[in-house]
Design an enzyme around this catalytic site. Structure first.
Site, mmCIF file in Angstrom:
data_model
loop_
_atom_site.group_PDB
_atom_site.id
_atom_site.type_symbol
_atom_site.label_atom_id
_atom_site.label_comp_id
_atom_site.label_asym_id
_atom_site.label_seq_id
_atom_site.Cartn_x
_atom_site.Cartn_y
_atom_site.Cartn_z
ATOM 1 N N GLU A 83 70.263 86.652 33.629
ATOM 2 C CA GLU A 83 68.863 86.287 32.625
ATOM 3 C C GLU A 83 69.501 86.342 31.189
ATOM 4 O OE1 GLU A 83 66.144 89.797 31.994
ATOM 5 O OE2 GLU A 83 64.774 88.663 33.077
ATOM 6 N N TYR B 87 62.868 81.582 27.628
ATOM 7 C CA TYR B 87 63.423 82.592 28.783
ATOM 8 C C TYR B 87 64.122 81.494 30.025
ATOM 9 C CZ TYR B 87 63.310 85.566 32.828
ATOM 10 O OH TYR B 87 63.593 86.246 33.807
#
Ligand code: GDP
Ligand code: MN
Length: 399
Positions: free
Chosen positions: A197, A109
């Protein structure tokens, strides 16, 4: 403002962040054609909606033939996808993205966000990707790395390397990871983003690192100088009420309750919502009409609030400093005369020209309930709403 995954990937690619080969489709035929062009024997069909959590909602399908790509796309088009992030209304799929399916070894992530406490861009990363950041925070909080970036110097190589190592990339991969981190930071800065993101940032079988999913959000206040970003706006993905408000220069946030609020000033709007809740009701929206609102603007705000089907009572709460109560009153009267309303309307005015404002309301002969203080206004609107509900319930029962 949000944009689609495929748009984000295209932008990030310009900053050196790689993602699998792909093509955008507006029809199942086009999707199958892209699969053919991309080649190989495995593809991912991804619904393009402004939301994460598509995988769990059926918006990400792995296909092993061109006809399977056609079928997956065919099923997605026009579908209203409800994910953990969309709310019950969901979002309709009008575009799908077809990508070559890659062999994922590991999902990490990576995000860059604005950290309000330090007033800096912060890198938030975790070796545990694929799930949403909230889940990572709940399940593996120790895996989350946070690094703030000094705006005067930017992301330094040693910081990027530290993050890359913490993400458990091998020494041979560090250079690629650093390039991706720098690219994300540059994109964030150059594009006036508020968030980047990449989830998952995938490590493939051949050791390469690619963005498998990507999301970019932009600062609305900077869009005037980013025409190339404004062009990417997709209104089908935005809350209709909020969009109409933005087009009229009003700050509006739609909520789930049934008491519509028209207020001037964000602080007063927040306080008004709290008071409504305290009085036993639920606000249908947050609406700040701003200072110096003309009667016309007030009338527009009124129409906007009423256009929400859930609104069963309206509270106008104005504390006029720069504003003028007589203007607000005129706006309310104008809106009600143009389109009579059969739900209770409570108006509380205070401040500049309050006397004139109250006179305008009284003289209009309209069934407006008046209140002197904020708590009185909240009590009255909730009581009036409850009475109105029972009455209309009785009327329905009588029919
Ligand atoms: P989201 O659910 O909206 O966040 O959509 P993602 O694009 O993140 O897709 C969800 C999941 O699908 C990812 O976490 C991956 O596990 C999987 N996925 C996406 N692309 C590929 C791919 O090319 N190959 C494989 N095997 N899985 C993929
Ligand atoms: Mn994702």
């Amino acid at each position: 403002m949000d944009i689609h995954e495929y748009q984000t990937k295209e932008i990030l690619a310009r900053f050196g962040v790689p993602s699998p080969k792909g093509g955008l489709a507006y029809s199942p035929e086009q999707a199958a054609y892209h699969a053919h062009e991309i080649g190989g024997n495995k593809w991912v069909v991804k619904a393009q909606i402004h939301s994460g959590g598509r995988g769990k909602a059926g918006g990400v399908k792995i296909c092993d033939s061109e006809s399977a790509v056609f079928d997956a796309a065919n099923e997605m088009f026009g579908q209203r996808l409800v994910t953990e992030q969309t709310g019950p209304a969901g979002k309709v799929v009008y575009r799908v993205y077809v990508e070559e399916a890659v062999d994922i070894q590991r999902e990490t992530y990576l995000a860059l966000v604005l950290d309000r406490a330090s007033e800096r861009i912060m890198v938030v990363a975790s070796r545990e990707g694929g799930m949403e950041i909230e889940e990572i925070a709940a399940n593996q909080p120790e895996s989350i790395i946070r690094t703030t970036i000094d705006p005067a110097i930017g992301l330094l190589d040693f910081q990027a390397r530290e993050i890359a190592f913490a993400l458990k990339f091998a020494p041979s991969q560090i250079q690629d990871a650093v390039r991706i981190l720098r690219g994300c930071y540059q994109a964030f800065r150059d594009m006036d983003a508020t968030m980047v993101e990449i989830n998952p940032l995938g490590e493939l079988a051949d050791g390469s690192i690619v963005a498998l999913d990507a999301k970019l959000a932009f600062d609305d206040n900077a869009l005037y100088r980013r025409p190339e970003i404004s062009e990417l706006r997709d209104k089908t993905q935005e809350d209709t009420r909020e969009m109409q408000a933005a087009d009229r220069g009003l700050s509006y946030v739609g909520l789930d309750g049934n008491i519509g609020c028209i207020v001037n000033g964000a602080g007063l709007a927040m306080a008004t919502m709290d008071m409504i809740q305290l009085a036993g009701g639920q606000p249908a929206n947050f609406l700040d009409i701003g200072g110096g609102a003309s009667p016309d603007r007030v009338a527009k705000a009124f129409r906007l609030v009423r256009s929400d089907q859930n609104v069963e009572a309206v509270l106008v709460n104005i504390f006029a400093g720069i504003n003028r109560c007589d203007w607000v009153a005129e706006g309310v009267v104008q809106a009600l005369e143009a389109a009579p309303i059969n739900i209770p309307v409570v108006v509380r005015l205070a401040g500049t020209n309050v006397k004139e404002g109250r006179q305008i309301l009284a003289r209009s002969g309209l069934p407006i309930i008046r209140a002197a203080t904020l708590s009185e206004a909240a009590d009255r609107v909730v009581t009036a709403w409850k009475n109105h509900k029972t009455q209309s319930g009785n009327a329905e029962a009588a029919v």
